[in-house]
Design a protein around this motif. Structure first.
Motif, PDB file in Angstrom:
ATOM      1  N   LEU A  40       6.587  -3.072  -9.914  1.00  0.00           N
ATOM      2  CA  LEU A  40       7.006  -2.025  -8.988  1.00  0.00           C
ATOM      3  C   LEU A  40       8.416  -1.543  -9.317  1.00  0.00           C
ATOM      4  O   LEU A  40       8.702  -0.334  -9.284  1.00  0.00           O
ATOM      5  N   GLU A  41       9.316  -2.462  -9.638  1.00  0.00           N
ATOM      6  CA  GLU A  41      10.676  -2.067 -10.008  1.00  0.00           C
ATOM      7  C   GLU A  41      10.662  -1.204 -11.268  1.00  0.00           C
ATOM      8  O   GLU A  41      11.357  -0.186 -11.354  1.00  0.00           O
ATOM      9  N   ARG A  42       9.843  -1.587 -12.241  1.00  0.00           N
ATOM     10  CA  ARG A  42       9.750  -0.813 -13.472  1.00  0.00           C
ATOM     11  C   ARG A  42       9.156   0.570 -13.208  1.00  0.00           C
ATOM     12  O   ARG A  42       9.636   1.577 -13.742  1.00  0.00           O
ATOM     13  N   ALA A  43       8.107   0.634 -12.368  1.00  0.00           N
ATOM     14  CA  ALA A  43       7.488   1.924 -12.056  1.00  0.00           C
ATOM     15  C   ALA A  43       8.452   2.832 -11.299  1.00  0.00           C
ATOM     16  O   ALA A  43       8.473   4.056 -11.522  1.00  0.00           O
ATOM     17  N   THR A  44       9.278   2.270 -10.412  1.00  0.00           N
ATOM     18  CA  THR A  44      10.246   3.080  -9.675  1.00  0.00           C
ATOM     19  C   THR A  44      11.312   3.640 -10.604  1.00  0.00           C
ATOM     20  O   THR A  44      11.701   4.810 -10.504  1.00  0.00           O
ATOM     21  N   LYS A  45      11.790   2.819 -11.532  1.00  0.00           N
ATOM     22  CA  LYS A  45      12.783   3.307 -12.497  1.00  0.00           C
ATOM     23  C   LYS A  45      12.182   4.375 -13.408  1.00  0.00           C
ATOM     24  O   LYS A  45      12.855   5.356 -13.755  1.00  0.00           O
ATOM     25  N   ASP A  46      10.911   4.209 -13.798  1.00  0.00           N
ATOM     26  CA  ASP A  46      10.248   5.246 -14.594  1.00  0.00           C
ATOM     27  C   ASP A  46      10.113   6.539 -13.796  1.00  0.00           C
ATOM     28  O   ASP A  46      10.226   7.639 -14.359  1.00  0.00           O
ATOM     29  N   ALA A  47       9.870   6.417 -12.490  1.00  0.00           N
ATOM     30  CA  ALA A  47       9.777   7.620 -11.648  1.00  0.00           C
ATOM     31  C   ALA A  47      11.125   8.335 -11.581  1.00  0.00           C
ATOM     32  O   ALA A  47      11.178   9.578 -11.615  1.00  0.00           O
ATOM     33  N   GLU A  64       0.822  -1.210   0.000  1.00  0.00           N
ATOM     34  CA  GLU A  64       0.000   0.000   0.000  1.00  0.00           C
ATOM     35  C   GLU A  64       0.856   1.261   0.000  1.00  0.00           C
ATOM     36  O   GLU A  64       0.576   2.219  -0.724  1.00  0.00           O
ATOM     37  N   ASN A  65       1.915   1.287   0.823  1.00  0.00           N
ATOM     38  CA  ASN A  65       2.778   2.469   0.864  1.00  0.00           C
ATOM     39  C   ASN A  65       3.481   2.693  -0.463  1.00  0.00           C
ATOM     40  O   ASN A  65       3.605   3.840  -0.930  1.00  0.00           O
ATOM     41  N   ALA A  66       3.968   1.621  -1.097  1.00  0.00           N
ATOM     42  CA  ALA A  66       4.653   1.767  -2.384  1.00  0.00           C
ATOM     43  C   ALA A  66       3.690   2.254  -3.453  1.00  0.00           C
ATOM     44  O   ALA A  66       4.028   3.140  -4.259  1.00  0.00           O
ATOM     45  N   ALA A  67       2.471   1.681  -3.496  1.00  0.00           N
ATOM     46  CA  ALA A  67       1.489   2.113  -4.490  1.00  0.00           C
ATOM     47  C   ALA A  67       1.112   3.573  -4.288  1.00  0.00           C
ATOM     48  O   ALA A  67       0.995   4.339  -5.264  1.00  0.00           O
ATOM     49  N   ASP A  68       0.925   3.997  -3.034  1.00  0.00           N
ATOM     50  CA  ASP A  68       0.579   5.399  -2.764  1.00  0.00           C
ATOM     51  C   ASP A  68       1.716   6.341  -3.143  1.00  0.00           C
ATOM     52  O   ASP A  68       1.487   7.423  -3.693  1.00  0.00           O
ATOM     53  N   PHE A  69       2.962   5.955  -2.871  1.00  0.00           N
ATOM     54  CA  PHE A  69       4.086   6.837  -3.177  1.00  0.00           C
ATOM     55  C   PHE A  69       4.274   6.987  -4.683  1.00  0.00           C
ATOM     56  O   PHE A  69       4.499   8.097  -5.181  1.00  0.00           O
ATOM     57  N   ILE A  70       4.179   5.888  -5.428  1.00  0.00           N
ATOM     58  CA  ILE A  70       4.313   5.970  -6.882  1.00  0.00           C
ATOM     59  C   ILE A  70       3.174   6.803  -7.466  1.00  0.00           C
ATOM     60  O   ILE A  70       3.373   7.605  -8.387  1.00  0.00           O
TER      61      ILE A  70
END
Length: 504
Positions: free
Chosen positions: A286-293, A172-178
């Motif tokens: 999640l790894e892909r979304a973090t790198k895109d961020a 939940e925290n990772a989804a909210d932060f992204i």
């Protein structure tokens, strides 16, 4: 955990009616006071206490006790309050005549007020990218693999609650932060100059999470793949025994419902870290979304820096460069200085067919004749009227083109006659060809292989037939003035068609 839809879960929720009722302000005030007293461990409240508490806030003008009692009964009818008879002594005739009751919040109402209290604290998406949850999950999964059969029921329940709570909070925290990075507020903040001071810390934070994710999460994936179905089911049964051993005053979930819920929770854990055959794991996403961020943050910072540099005056630099040019005496030196100062100018790519004089690969493009192309202006500015021009005559260009076509046809006739004189001939038996004859021969082979009959007719009616060798290793060398070409040993036969025979 994926919800299990039943008809009971599709019913209306009357407990939420007070949030949209006409007197919503009065209902909200009564419910807030009851919830505040509930947090103080005071559960049963008399109407006089509720009325006095709401009046003390000073948010409702002219709020009477009769209105408060009516609101309490409405909330009771919606299922937000439960009531019981107040058996205390009456101190006046009005109290004796009035039906005395005490009210307490129901479980639904408590959860609704908790939700409203949490919603009032929401400021954006929030969330965080913490790697400590991965360490907790890794430790718990490792214990399941090593000593799942040794757990006591109470210990297994506590262990599962720790494992799934860490997993749920991390997700939940990772989804909210992204999501917060892609929000409108974040887009506006990334367009301000103050974002440059935050950029380095944000990029470091995201990179640290990616490193922790790659270090720990893939260990979890490996541990989960080593846990078989039998070990998982034994662990789930111990968790169910621990849950059923809790003393409860109300009806709880059955063993079958608990098993279905726990199996679904373990499947969510498995799908998040391992994935399945149809979709990649949530870990990969999640790894892909973090790198895109990270890439988005860097792009925003680069745009801000370019915009900042664009507003700086370069007049002094240009004046210094102009004086350097003025001091040079040779044009070659000026060319070198321009190359150092400005580099290569922007190139323009032209689309079209090049007219090459040779097919040799070792010939430089600088040795080829230039191809002239007419470029039209892309400017939208209206061009002023000019004097009328006479009509252009294209008779000369048409005559030149006609002569070129006739020359090509004559060359083809000569090559046809030469091939016809050879009869049925194979590639290995052909004499040395000129360059245009080789191009013509390859064109014939291409047209024949594209046709189902392996043949075609020329403009003069001659039929060209191609025979393909059965053995693919049957190759030959086609010799021409500009080189040699190794290819399959095709057979060619040129026969005069009906039109060619009549013409002859």
């Amino acid at each position: 955990m994926d919800p299990i839809i039943t008809p009971d879960k599709l019913r209306a929720v009357p407990e939420l009616s007070y949030l949209t009722a006409t007197n919503v302000a009065r209902y909200r005030a009564v419910m807030t006071y009851c919830y505040t007293e509930y947090q103080r461990l005071k559960y049963w409240l008399r109407p006089e206490e509720v009325h006095a508490g709401v009046l003390a806030w000073g948010v409702l003008d002219g709020y009477t006790l009769e209105q408060c009692m009516s609101d309490l009964e409405s909330l009771k009818s919606w299922g937000n309050l439960a009531s019981r008879h107040d058996g205390g002594r009456a101190l006046s005739v009005e109290e004796y005549m009035r039906k005395k009751s005490q009210y307490m919040l129901t479980q639904y109402a408590i959860e609704i007020e908790r939700m409203l209290e949490a919603l009032e604290q929401v400021k954006g998406y929030g969330g965080s990218l913490e790697t400590t949850y991965f360490d907790t999950i890794t430790s718990c999964i490792h214990e399941v693999r090593l000593r799942a059969l040794e757990f006591e029921p109470g210990e297994a329940l506590s262990h599962w609650e720790q494992l799934y709570e860490a997993f749920k909070t991390m997700h939940e925290n990772a989804a909210d932060f992204i999501a917060s990075i892609h929000s409108i507020q974040a887009e506006e903040m990334m367009a301000t100059e103050g974002f440059l001071a935050l950029k380095d810390n944000l990029v470091h934070y995201l990179q640290h999470f990616v490193k922790g994710l790659q270090r720990s999460a893939y260990k979890i994936e490996g541990q989960l793949q080593r846990i078989g179905d039998g070990l998982r089911d034994a662990y789930v049964q111990k968790v169910i025994e621990g849950e059923l051993a809790k003393p409860r005053l109300e009806a709880g979930k059955s063993a079958e419902e608990l098993e279905q819920e726990l199996q679904q929770g373990w499947a969510n854990l498995q799908r998040w870290f391992v994935g399945d055959a149809l979709e990649p794991s949530e870990l990969t996403l999640l790894e892909r979304a973090t790198k895109d961020a990270i890439a988005k943050v860097v792009r925003s910072a680069v745009r801000l820096q370019e915009r900042r540099r664009g507003g700086v005056s370069r007049r002094r630099d240009l004046e210094t460069l102009a004086r350097r040019f003025a001091q040079l005496e040779q044009v070659e030196d000026a060319h070198r200085l321009a190359a150092y100062a400005f580099g290569l100018f922007a190139t323009r790519h032209m689309q079209g067919q090049d007219e090459r004089g040779t097919e040799r690969a070792d010939v430089s493009s600088w040795d080829e004749a230039p191809n002239v192309r007419l470029i039209r202006s892309r400017s939208r500015r209206r061009i002023g009227r000019t004097a009328a021009e006479p009509m252009r005559s294209h008779a000369a260009s048409r005559a030149a083109y006609r002569e070129q076509v006739q020359r090509q046809l004559e060359e083809e006739r000569q090559f046809v006659r030469r091939m016809q004189a050879l009869g049925s001939v194979r590639i290995g038996e052909m004499p040395v060809l000129r360059m245009h004859e080789r191009l013509r021969l390859l064109q014939w082979i291409g047209r024949c292989t594209a046709a189902a009959s392996r043949s075609f007719e020329t403009a003069d009616g001659h039929r060209i037939t191609l025979s393909v060798p059965e053995d693919a290793r049957d190759v030959a060398v086609l010799r021409s003035e500009d080189g040699e070409l190794t290819m399959r040993n095709y057979g060619l036969e040129v026969a005069a068609g009906q039109e060619a025979s009549t013409h002859g």
